[in-house]
Design an enzyme around this catalytic site. Structure first.
Site, PDB file in Angstrom:
ATOM      1  N   MET A  94       0.595   1.231   0.408  1.00 34.63           N
ATOM      2  CA  MET A  94       0.063   2.353  -0.355  1.00 34.63           C
ATOM      3  C   MET A  94       0.086   3.641   0.457  1.00 34.63           C
ATOM      4  O   MET A  94       0.339   4.727  -0.072  1.00 34.63           O
ATOM      5  CB  MET A  94      -1.370   2.047  -0.796  1.00 34.63           C
ATOM      6  N   GLU A  95      -0.185   3.544   1.747  1.00 35.90           N
ATOM      7  CA  GLU A  95      -0.301   4.744   2.575  1.00 35.90           C
ATOM      8  C   GLU A  95       1.053   5.380   2.883  1.00 35.90           C
ATOM      9  O   GLU A  95       1.227   6.587   2.702  1.00 35.90           O
ATOM     10  CB  GLU A  95      -1.030   4.406   3.884  1.00 35.90           C
ATOM     11  N   THR A  96       1.985   4.582   3.383  1.00 33.85           N
ATOM     12  CA  THR A  96       3.232   5.181   3.885  1.00 33.85           C
ATOM     13  C   THR A  96       4.485   4.379   3.550  1.00 33.85           C
ATOM     14  O   THR A  96       5.514   4.570   4.195  1.00 33.85           O
ATOM     15  CB  THR A  96       3.177   5.345   5.424  1.00 33.85           C
TER      16      THR A  96
END
Length: 321
Positions: A94-96
């Protein structure tokens, strides 16, 4: 320069060094707009659409590849911190996108812009500016102690860094040298894996519990909504929910007995679906722990669902992909 001198004095740093570094920072005007609260749309959120953006075949395949490449580190993190591999993989996805999108803005520029020139029209401008002053200070300390050039790291517009997008204070508190090479590098997959697990454990993750239980069909929305008005704080026992006519189901599709897990408390959490009926789940404290990473319950649920979809693909099946 006054800020540079204060940071130097508080931390016994060379004032010429802090002046030189902060003096080399550049204001990035677009960041000021990005940190302003978004205008109220008046529309309900749409969980189904949000989930579909992140839990989709291309991202799942990429997550399986990452999972398979780092199985040993994920298993070590699960054993050491009690956080399932699927959750760790879900957060990093989800982040990167597992390191593919870590940001291109100089961290020094982002933090200095928001520390020194935070937009005054923000309703909490003073508090937010002070927050970024502290993050800038922590960033300089991290760079100084690791003998790194503060002008080199790049990240998001808010100063988040590395695969897990940690702010400097989170890096300092929860960063882990998980590959044992003598330093913490959050662009390194192993260090990122250990650091995410450490962060979640430090924010209340409870080993051995799911993020949520499903609610059996047949309960009216008004009943669920009235019991879910307490936010994300777990306060209902399984027995108390059963007395309200609410039965819970585990991942195997089995209904939980009313007297099972007597000490466990749950929160009834609503996920809006625009004009369609909302989805309600019975969340453990682990959903609340995930919202310490990102305050959105939709984010926390997407992390969980993405991780589960990746975990459903066995390593043996995935190696030919």
């Amino acid at each position: 320069m006054q800020l540079a001198d204060r940071i130097a004095a508080r931390n016994d740093l060379d004032a010429q060094w802090t002046r030189r570094i902060i003096g080399s920072a550049r204001v990035i005007e677009p960041i000021k707009k990005l940190v302003l609260p978004p205008p109220e749309s008046g529309q309900k959120k749409n969980w189904n659409a949000y989930r579909a953006r992140f839990v989709e075949p291309t991202r799942i395949r990429a997550g399986v590849r990452f999972r398979d490449a780092h199985l040993d580190a994920l298993q070590r993190a699960e054993q050491q911190f009690g956080v399932p591999a699927g959750i760790i993989v879900g957060v990093l996805g989800m982040e990167t996108l597992w390191g593919q999108q870590t940001g291109k803005i100089r961290v020094l520029d982002a933090l200095a812009t928001l520390a020194i020139d935070f937009p005054r029209e923000h309703p909490r401008a003073a508090a937010r500016s002070e927050y970024f002053v502290q993050e800038l200070e922590q960033f300089l300390l991290l760079m100084h102690h690791s003998d790194s050039d503060p002008r080199t790291p790049r990240g998001s517009y808010a100063g988040d860094m590395g695969m897990p997008q940690f702010m400097p204070s989170s890096w300092a508190r929860y960063g882990v040298d998980f590959n044992n090479d003598g330093h913490i590098d959050l662009w390194n997959a192993e260090d990122a894996i250990g650091s995410v697990a450490n962060y979640l454990q430090g924010h209340g993750w409870m080993a051995g519990l799911p993020v949520y239980y499903r609610i059996a069909a047949g309960v009216s929305e008004p009943v669920l909504r009235s019991l879910g008005s307490g936010g994300l704080a777990p306060r209902h026992s399984i027995e108390a929910l059963h007395e309200q006519g609410i039965s819970l189901v585990n991942d195997q599709g089995q209904e939980l007995a009313p007297h099972s897990l007597a000490e466990l408390r749950l929160a009834l959490v609503e996920l809006e679906n625009r004009s369609s009926p909302s989805l309600f789940v019975a969340a453990t404290g682990n959903l609340q722990a995930l919202t310490r990473y990102n305050p959105s319950r939709y984010y926390a649920m997407a992390v969980t669902e993405l991780g589960a979809a990746i975990a459903a693909v066995s390593p043996q099946r995935s190696q030919g992909r």
